[in-house]
Design a protein around this motif. Structure first.
Motif: not given
Lengths: 246, 246
Positions: A93-94, A97-98, B84, B81-82, B68, B28
């Motif tokens: 997911k990270y 999204l990144k 780390i 803002d996801i 999330l 999202i």
DNA sequence: GAACATATTGTTGTCTGACATAAAATTACT
DNA sequence: AGTAATTTTATGTCAGACAACAATATGTTC
């Protein structure tokens, strides 16, 4: 901020559901609740914590989302044997999204950085069981009559098993999201690049040979070359995809 | 499975809360809800989904647990803002629960696999700006008068900047969780291993020299040696920590 | 007595309505 | 205009109810 009040303000209390979730998590992490076992029902938890069912349920919901629990309707709440999903999923997911732009080539480049190292240590640390799995993957690829996605899956399987063979417990966790980032991308490669399958078989064999010989350096170099070709294939695929668009 | 019924049986419906959670997650991930922005209130979501507040709240709970969303009482529900952390947290949990022993060494071993490759490509692809940052990190480490955690931070910074210098957009994302996994571990090393700082400076310099020369092979080998020493230091640290316990 | 159908119980899923509490918006007052 | 009090909006928690599913207990039939 210092004042002379006799009483300090009541601490900004956390939501009850969070408190409960944390306590249950503690119980799991300290193995008071063992994996596979059933934990008390919602009602019993309500009594033990002296809170409403709402709060308990929201706590359970949280822990389920974290992969610690599984709830089965009509049966009860069970402690999970924590799976790598709980790690791979967030990382996946990270990354999605990144990563902003087209990342197909970035993925290949990342593999070029990571996987030679994996091959290196797989050559040093693999067991016989690892070899069985790796040989299986190659054979499966060779004999595969299925579609392109089947080929892609078998290809990925080889690389994941190699990561496992490196005997490093973290590498598979990092590599899987990368391979998972392209459920279709590899299929496209197989679909557009005719020689892709034969090449994959050839190079996977070369890699496994080096691994069997426990020749770490050679394993690394071979993987490096393998992924150079993979990069070329990816570029061909992208070119074909672009041409199709026009 | 084919039957002659006019109607197919109602599919084994997923819990409503899961369905809702998935839909919001989609929104999202596809950036219909942007990080930092506020999403509709619980009541509005109830109307949009035509479900009770209970189901909406449990869905929100799930997404909050996944990192999330953030819910602020009295204000509303916000898209994160996801961070780390949402990756590091599950990873940490997984490793502590899965590996009985300390996983410090596993982390070092993972770095041994990844970082030589990073050094290799950093040597090939770095820019002048990268060099400025890397030199800065080394100088900072050299001049550092601060505590051990300060040293650890500067050390990490060098490695992260090197990952950035590899011009691969995935590598920093993968490397960060690994380095983030031990905010204290490196500090302990600096605290227990006297020569740690000097060694780090020396080896970082060796690495940057190879990078400047664009000597990829040498950069990789140097990083490999650097991390061999890091492994030794980690072992010393663990031994010291164990002794202290007894 | 054994096998099968039925009823009961325990458990999770969802709904409704209510009140508490925190933050923001509005209003009233100086 | 500026500040204090009030109202509104939003989330947190509670209670009670019923639905849906699973396992168990019960009863009926042979």
């Amino acid at each position: 901020m210092s004042d002379n009040n006799m009483f300090s303000p009541v601490e900004n209390r956390e939501p009850l559901s969070k408190v409960i979730a944390l306590q249950i998590e503690r119980a799991i992490l300290t193995k008071q609740f063992l994996p596979g076992s059933k934990i008390p029902s919602e009602f019993e938890l309500c009594e033990q914590f002296s809170v409403s069912r709402t709060s308990v349920r929201e706590a359970i919901q949280t822990l389920t989302a974290q992969g610690l629990l599984t709830v089965i309707k009509g049966k009860g709440i069970y402690v999970n044997d924590i799976s790598i999903e709980s790690v791979v999923d967030p990382l996946h997911k990270y990354l999605t999204l990144k990563l902003e732009r087209e990342y197909v080539l970035d993925i290949v480049h990342a593999r070029q950085i990571i996987e030679p190292g994996i091959a290196y240590y797989a050559a040093l640390n693999h067991t016989d069981e690892d070899l069985v799995q790796l040989r299986n993957d190659i054979k499966g690829l060779e004999d595969c009559e299925g579609g392109y996605s089947e080929l892609a899956k078998l290809d990925t399987s080889f690389h994941m098993h190699l990561a496992k063979a490196s005997r490093n417990y973290v590498m598979p966790l990092l590599l899987e999201p990368i391979h998972r980032l392209n459920p279709d991308f590899k299929s496209f490669v197989y679909a557009t690049v005719g020689e892709a399958k034969e090449m994959a078989v050839i190079w996977h064999k070369k890699i496994i040979d080096a691994v069997i010989d426990r020749d770490a350096e050679k394993a690394r170099e071979t993987m490096q070359e393998h992924l150079k070709i993979a990069e070329k294939h990816a570029e061909m695929m992208l070119a074909a995809a672009n041409k199709e668009k026009l």
